[in-house]
Design an enzyme around this catalytic site. Structure first.
Site, PDB file in Angstrom:
ATOM      1  N   LYS A 157       0.867  -1.183   0.000  1.00 32.82           N
ATOM      2  CA  LYS A 157       0.000   0.000   0.000  1.00 32.82           C
ATOM      3  C   LYS A 157       0.907   1.237   0.000  1.00 32.82           C
ATOM      4  CE  LYS A 157      -4.263   1.421   2.318  1.00 32.82           C
ATOM      5  NZ  LYS A 157      -5.047   1.633   1.109  1.00 32.82           N
TER       6      LYS A 157
HETATM    7  N1  PPE Z   1      -7.620  -1.838  -2.991  1.00 28.91           N
HETATM    8  C1  PPE Z   1      -7.044  -0.626  -2.893  1.00 28.91           C
HETATM    9  C2  PPE Z   1      -6.270  -0.100  -4.054  1.00 28.91           C
HETATM   10  C3  PPE Z   1      -7.183   0.095  -1.714  1.00 28.91           C
HETATM   11  O1  PPE Z   1      -6.612   1.291  -1.605  1.00 28.91           O
HETATM   12  C4  PPE Z   1      -7.943  -0.438  -0.647  1.00 28.91           C
HETATM   13  C5  PPE Z   1      -8.112   0.333   0.633  1.00 28.91           C
HETATM   14  C6  PPE Z   1      -8.518  -1.719  -0.801  1.00 28.91           C
HETATM   15  C7  PPE Z   1      -8.329  -2.390  -1.990  1.00 28.91           C
HETATM   16  C8  PPE Z   1      -9.277  -2.393   0.300  1.00 28.91           C
HETATM   17  O2  PPE Z   1      -8.415  -2.770   1.340  1.00 28.91           O
HETATM   18  P1  PPE Z   1      -8.926  -2.889   2.855  1.00 28.91           P
HETATM   19  O3  PPE Z   1      -9.153  -1.494   3.340  1.00 28.91           O
HETATM   20  O4  PPE Z   1      -7.816  -3.549   3.554  1.00 28.91           O
HETATM   21  O5  PPE Z   1     -10.172  -3.684   2.847  1.00 28.91           O
HETATM   22  N2  PPE Z   1      -8.160   1.742   0.470  1.00 28.91           N
HETATM   23  C9  PPE Z   1      -7.934   2.616   1.601  1.00 28.91           C
HETATM   24  C10 PPE Z   1      -7.647   4.033   1.163  1.00 28.91           C
HETATM   25  C11 PPE Z   1      -8.777   4.822   0.641  1.00 28.91           C
HETATM   26  C12 PPE Z   1      -8.422   6.268   0.433  1.00 28.91           C
HETATM   27  O6  PPE Z   1      -9.171   6.954  -0.248  1.00 28.91           O
HETATM   28  O7  PPE Z   1      -7.427   6.756   0.984  1.00 28.91           O
HETATM   29  C13 PPE Z   1      -9.067   2.525   2.610  1.00 28.91           C
HETATM   30  O8  PPE Z   1     -10.142   2.041   2.305  1.00 28.91           O
HETATM   31  O9  PPE Z   1      -8.846   2.961   3.732  1.00 28.91           O
END
Ligand code: PPE
Length: 310
Positions: A157
């Site tokens: 991330k």
């Molecule tokens: N894919 C991506 C690219 C992503 O950034 C997130 C979280 C997910 C999948 C889902 O992951 P999880 O939160 O572990 O279920 N995105 C984070 C950032 C959003 C933002 O705008 O900043 C979040 O949801 O916190």
């Protein structure tokens, strides 16, 4: 945005407006940081952080993939987050830890720059809107392809990698849609700009596998488990673009977005053009798990030890 009183920066609690960095901070120039998105919810037992340990572990892995060693133990970051929530008197909030390369030599070799850590917390409502959570949102497949593991590390991330999501988000929001879905260079479905994606067809749920260019979502993992516990079939497999529009139901999962149904993709209504029954069933349990109302998933909650005062 909603602000809070204090931000944790390199071991200190500093006032929100004073949480600043030098303009030559390495990450500001080259995107060499990694971050997390976590949520804390108000539960009957007090404020609790959803799958806190899993998020901190992912932060550490994301950092390691970019050759950064965290200067703090995860337990220290966990405690700092608890204290930050309490001192900011928040009952529920979004939590944003950031591990970044600080001010030091300029240039692309970052290894001599200090690794610094900040944690911010603030109140953040429904990412894709309350109505979106109930009725579903309108999504569009972006013309930008999801970053490839040939060039970057989809499972980390990492800050700079989000330029990909930013381009897709700008593209579809300017076209009047709420979220983008990205494909990989072979045209397989990957994920949203900040969410994983699920399709439901004939009562079976499918989602792109770990081997796809996706972030290993913690909400994704939770939702897979909930659906299986409900007796539903969940398959992790490649998903073709056409399966999105032919699906009975499509939904997204993410910490910020929680579980958000998709009611339309590329101007095609999905199912009946509203939240479908399987989506509703899984979403109901997921929402209960988040706020500590699903006994079965209590182990996912990290109770903030000192109760919030407000
Ligand atoms: N894919 C991506 C690219 C992503 O950034 C997130 C979280 C997910 C999948 C889902 O992951 P999880 O939160 O572990 O279920 N995105 C984070 C950032 C959003 C933002 O705008 O900043 C979040 O949801 O916190």
């Amino acid at each position: 945005m909603n602000t809070a009183d204090l931000i944790w920066m390199n071991g200190e609690f500093v006032p929100w407006d004073e949480a600043k960095v030098h303009v030559l901070t390495h990450t500001l120039h080259y995107g060499t940081g990694v971050f997390e998105g976590i949520r804390a919810y108000e539960t009957e037992r007090g404020t609790a952080i959803f799958r806190h340990h899993d998020h901190l572990e992912r932060l550490k892995r994301s950092a390691a993939l970019y050759y950064m060693e965290l200067p703090y133990q995860l337990e220290k970051l966990r405690e700092a987050t608890h204290e930050l929530i309490v001192r900011n008197e928040l009952k529920s909030c979004y939590i944003r830890p950031l591990v970044y390369r600080g001010y030091g030599p300029m240039g692309l070799d970052p290894l001599k720059n200090p690794v610094e850590v900040s944690i911010a917390v603030w109140e953040w409502g429904a990412y894709l809107g309350e109505e979106g959570k109930r009725r579903g949102i309108r999504a569009k497949v972006s013309s930008w392809r999801r970053i490839s593991p040939d060039s970057l590390i989809p499972h980390s991330k990492a800050c700079g990698q989000y330029l990909n999501s930013v381009l897709a988000k700008i593209e579809v929001s300017q076209a009047g849609y709420e979220e983008a879905i990205l494909l990989d260079d072979q045209g397989r479905v990957c994920e949203g700009t900040g969410e994983n994606v699920f399709v439901v067809k004939d009562e079976a749920i499918a989602t792109p596998p770990q081997s796809a260019s996706i972030l290993d979502g913690i909400s994704r993992k939770s939702v897979i488990q909930i659906a299986r516990d409900l007796g539903l079939e969940v398959v992790e497999r490649d998903v073709a673009r056409a399966e999105l529009t032919l699906a009975d139901e499509v939904f997204l999962t993410g910490t910020a977005a929680e579980l958000t149904p998709v009611r339309e993709i590329d101007d095609h209504p999905i199912g009946g053009g509203e939240r479908g029954p399987i989506t509703r069933e899984v979403q109901a349990i997921f929402d209960e798990a988040l706020v500590g109302r699903a006994e079965r998933y209590h182990e996912w909650l990290d109770l903030v030890e000192v109760p919030s005062r407000v």
